[in-house]
Scaffold this motif. Structure first.
Motif, PDB file in Angstrom:
ATOM      1  N   LYS A  27       0.801  -1.223   0.000  1.00 52.58           N
ATOM      2  CA  LYS A  27       0.000   0.000   0.000  1.00 52.58           C
ATOM      3  C   LYS A  27       0.835   1.276   0.000  1.00 52.58           C
ATOM      4  CE  LYS A  27      -3.758  -2.230   2.579  1.00 52.58           C
ATOM      5  NZ  LYS A  27      -4.510  -2.230   3.868  1.00 52.58           N
ATOM      6  N   GLY A  28       2.149   1.120   0.221  1.00 55.28           N
ATOM      7  CA  GLY A  28       3.002   2.299   0.306  1.00 55.28           C
ATOM      8  C   GLY A  28       2.771   3.103   1.565  1.00 55.28           C
ATOM      9  N   GLU A  29       2.442   2.414   2.662  1.00 54.60           N
ATOM     10  CA  GLU A  29       2.152   3.069   3.932  1.00 54.60           C
ATOM     11  C   GLU A  29       3.239   2.769   4.964  1.00 54.60           C
ATOM     12  OE1 GLU A  29      -2.728   2.639   3.540  1.00 54.60           O
ATOM     13  OE2 GLU A  29      -1.632   1.566   5.112  1.00 54.60           O
ATOM     14  N   ASP A  30       3.350   3.648   5.958  1.00 54.83           N
ATOM     15  CA  ASP A  30       4.292   3.439   7.043  1.00 54.83           C
ATOM     16  C   ASP A  30       3.768   2.356   7.981  1.00 54.83           C
ATOM     17  OD1 ASP A  30       6.583   3.781   8.473  1.00 54.83           O
ATOM     18  OD2 ASP A  30       6.025   5.711   9.348  1.00 54.83           O
ATOM     19  N   THR A  31       4.671   1.655   8.658  1.00 51.21           N
ATOM     20  CA  THR A  31       4.260   0.639   9.621  1.00 51.21           C
ATOM     21  C   THR A  31       3.997   1.278  10.983  1.00 51.21           C
ATOM     22  OG1 THR A  31       6.497   0.147  10.392  1.00 51.21           O
ATOM     23  CG2 THR A  31       5.729  -1.038   8.438  1.00 51.21           C
ATOM     24  N   SER A  32       3.450   0.499  11.886  1.00 52.18           N
ATOM     25  CA  SER A  32       3.131   1.001  13.225  1.00 52.18           C
ATOM     26  C   SER A  32       4.353   1.057  14.137  1.00 52.18           C
ATOM     27  CB  SER A  32       2.052   0.124  13.871  1.00 52.18           C
ATOM     28  OG  SER A  32       2.521  -1.217  14.005  1.00 52.18           O
ATOM     29  N   CYS A  33       5.476   0.498  13.699  1.00 49.98           N
ATOM     30  CA  CYS A  33       6.703   0.519  14.508  1.00 49.98           C
ATOM     31  C   CYS A  33       7.894   0.629  13.566  1.00 49.98           C
ATOM     32  CB  CYS A  33       6.784  -0.739  15.372  1.00 49.98           C
ATOM     33  SG  CYS A  33       8.150  -0.719  16.573  1.00 49.98           S
ATOM     34  N   ASN A  34       8.149   1.839  13.090  1.00 49.70           N
ATOM     35  CA  ASN A  34       9.197   2.031  12.092  1.00 49.70           C
ATOM     36  C   ASN A  34      10.569   2.216  12.737  1.00 49.70           C
ATOM     37  OD1 ASN A  34       9.243   4.683  13.036  1.00 49.70           O
ATOM     38  ND2 ASN A  34       7.931   5.455  11.398  1.00 49.70           N
ATOM     39  N   ILE A  35      11.569   2.507  11.911  1.00 51.34           N
ATOM     40  CA  ILE A  35      12.947   2.598  12.398  1.00 51.34           C
ATOM     41  C   ILE A  35      13.125   3.725  13.418  1.00 51.34           C
ATOM     42  CG2 ILE A  35      13.743   4.113  10.535  1.00 51.34           C
ATOM     43  CD1 ILE A  35      15.689   1.140  12.081  1.00 51.34           C
ATOM     44  N   THR A  36      12.325   4.779  13.297  1.00 52.17           N
ATOM     45  CA  THR A  36      12.404   5.867  14.279  1.00 52.17           C
ATOM     46  C   THR A  36      11.980   5.388  15.660  1.00 52.17           C
ATOM     47  OG1 THR A  36      12.002   7.527  12.573  1.00 52.17           O
ATOM     48  CG2 THR A  36      11.612   8.190  14.845  1.00 52.17           C
ATOM     49  N   GLU A  37      10.955   4.551  15.710  1.00 52.80           N
ATOM     50  CA  GLU A  37      10.533   3.969  16.979  1.00 52.80           C
ATOM     51  C   GLU A  37      11.651   3.097  17.567  1.00 52.80           C
ATOM     52  OE1 GLU A  37       7.313   4.184  18.843  1.00 52.80           O
ATOM     53  OE2 GLU A  37       7.799   6.030  17.765  1.00 52.80           O
ATOM     54  N   GLY A  38      12.300   2.322  16.703  1.00 56.79           N
ATOM     55  CA  GLY A  38      13.411   1.502  17.164  1.00 56.79           C
ATOM     56  C   GLY A  38      14.549   2.339  17.708  1.00 56.79           C
ATOM     57  N   TYR A  39      14.793   3.475  17.072  1.00 50.57           N
ATOM     58  CA  TYR A  39      15.849   4.384  17.517  1.00 50.57           C
ATOM     59  C   TYR A  39      15.507   5.001  18.874  1.00 50.57           C
ATOM     60  CZ  TYR A  39      18.598   8.682  17.798  1.00 50.57           C
ATOM     61  OH  TYR A  39      19.409   9.704  18.228  1.00 50.57           O
ATOM     62  N   LYS A  40      14.263   5.424  19.061  1.00 53.34           N
ATOM     63  CA  LYS A  40      13.870   6.041  20.325  1.00 53.34           C
ATOM     64  C   LYS A  40      13.983   5.063  21.496  1.00 53.34           C
ATOM     65  CE  LYS A  40      10.765   9.545  18.406  1.00 53.34           C
ATOM     66  NZ  LYS A  40       9.358  10.024  18.314  1.00 53.34           N
ATOM     67  N   SER A  41      13.626   3.801  21.265  1.00 57.25           N
ATOM     68  CA  SER A  41      13.772   2.807  22.334  1.00 57.25           C
ATOM     69  C   SER A  41      15.240   2.504  22.584  1.00 57.25           C
ATOM     70  CB  SER A  41      12.997   1.537  21.972  1.00 57.25           C
ATOM     71  OG  SER A  41      11.596   1.781  22.024  1.00 57.25           O
ATOM     72  N   LEU A  42      16.065   2.576  21.544  1.00 56.74           N
ATOM     73  CA  LEU A  42      17.507   2.422  21.714  1.00 56.74           C
ATOM     74  C   LEU A  42      18.069   3.555  22.566  1.00 56.74           C
ATOM     75  CD1 LEU A  42      20.016   0.734  20.786  1.00 56.74           C
ATOM     76  CD2 LEU A  42      20.258   2.391  18.930  1.00 56.74           C
ATOM     77  N   CYS A  43      17.595   4.781  22.328  1.00 61.73           N
ATOM     78  CA  CYS A  43      18.023   5.919  23.143  1.00 61.73           C
ATOM     79  C   CYS A  43      17.667   5.707  24.613  1.00 61.73           C
ATOM     80  CB  CYS A  43      17.361   7.203  22.640  1.00 61.73           C
ATOM     81  SG  CYS A  43      17.960   7.798  21.048  1.00 61.73           S
ATOM     82  N   PHE A  44      16.504   5.123  24.863  1.00 62.24           N
ATOM     83  CA  PHE A  44      16.030   4.880  26.221  1.00 62.24           C
ATOM     84  C   PHE A  44      16.977   3.922  26.946  1.00 62.24           C
ATOM     85  CE2 PHE A  44      11.799   3.883  28.677  1.00 62.24           C
ATOM     86  CZ  PHE A  44      12.378   4.383  29.838  1.00 62.24           C
TER      87      PHE A  44
END
Length: 331
Positions: free
Chosen positions: A296-313
């Motif tokens: 569909k060309g849509e973003d997922t509910s847990c993209n790489i930015t989400e992964g990065y923010k949890s990595l920062c945590f």
């Protein structure tokens, strides 16, 4: 649209995602792993008979025609494969943690943005039915203000040789408890600061065991909520448990895991309970979502930015623990 995939890393996670891709009707064009044994075991488990195998990732990326890449490598084995695939326009599913440090994670986020690719990080607990029920209550406003998150991760295992070495896996907080830190963000919002402590109490006699086997943290959020997360590798052998409780103004939720929870609504004189119980496979749900988003060309509910923010945590928690619990801002 017939979506084709390649898989980097033919271990347990790679084989699992391969089976789910086939069950979803997607094609697997190629698999890459340095181990011939791992590639052989992967091919034996798949139904497709024309999956090409590679030892070298760059060769697979150059020769194969595929739409999406699953990166299922241990943290230490990730070496710019994400960035290289992004430049080729490949959509990427990557297992957690996305990197061993936030500087690398930041480059991955930028590479995905520059390429305009669709990404998904394997925080499967977000797909649990009980978690989704609470998210509905949060979104609708019925849960009320977030108050407290308590999470506890426990196991008792030496796992694989790379896992017991902190420079290869990042530690238990990075590699395992990160699921709960991500869930905490998913349910409470973004943390402002954290204080962490950790130690190795039960494995000092194990050669090369440098991973912390007990840890705890307290974190504060911009909305005023508070979180406490503990983890250890000293509990019951053969059990991997991730339990958590989420307290909101109008509901308290006790999670046995992401699929099973008791909701106690406290917005009336007499508390009311609701039980959510499901055997749904969250790994299958995240794989199917990734396929659908590519189509569909849509973003997922847990993209790489989400992964990065949890990595920062988790990086902030570990940094605090290395400084005797000094309060640390979360980027």
């Amino acid at each position: 649209m017939s979506v084709k995939f390649a898989i980097l890393g033919a271990g347990n996670m790679g084989r699992g995602h391969g089976r789910r891709l086939e069950a979803a009707g997607a094609r697997i064009a190629a698999v890459c792993d340095r181990s011939a044994k791992a590639r052989k075991e992967f091919l034996e488990e798949m139904e497709e008979t024309d999956i090409r195998e590679y030892e070298d990732f760059d060769e697979m990326l150059e020769k194969e025609d595929f739409d999406g890449l699953f990166i299922c490598l241990p943290p230490f084995a990730q070496d710019d494969q994400f960035e290289k695939a992004a430049k080729k326009g490949k959509h990427i599913f990557i297992e957690k943690p996305i990197a061993l440090n936030t500087e690398t994670g930041k480059r991955m986020v930028q590479a995905a943005r520059d390429a305009g690719i669709i990404t998904r990080v394997g925080f499967h607990m977000r797909q649990g039915q009980a978690v989704k029920r609470l998210k509905e209550l949060i979104t609708s406003g019925k849960a009320g203000r977030p108050v407290l998150f308590y999470g506890h991760y426990s196991c008792n295992s030496l796992h694989t040789p790379w896992w017991i070495q902190v420079d290869l896996c990042g530690g238990q907080i990075f590699e395992q408890a990160i699921h709960l830190y991500d869930m905490c963000r998913n349910l409470l919002g973004e943390p402002r600061y954290t204080c962490g402590i950790m130690n190795n109490l039960c494995h000092g006699n194990i050669p090369r065991y440098t991973v912390e086997d007990v840890s705890a943290s307290i974190s504060g959020f911009s909305n005023g909520a508070v979180a406490s997360i503990t983890a250890n590798n000293c509990e019951i052998p053969g059990q991997w448990n991730g339990i958590f409780r989420a307290v909101y103004e109008h509901v308290t939720v006790d999670f046995e895991d992401h699929n099973h929870a008791v909701f106690t609504f406290t917005d009336s004189e007499t508390p009311k309970s609701e039980v959510v119980s499901s055997e749904m496979d969250p790994y299958e749900v995240e794989v199917r979502e990734f396929i659908s988003c590519i189509e569909k060309g849509e973003d997922t509910s847990c993209n790489i930015t989400e992964g990065y923010k949890s990595l920062c945590f988790v990086e902030a928690v570990v940094a605090s623990a290395k400084m005797d619990g000094q309060k640390m801002a979360v980027k």
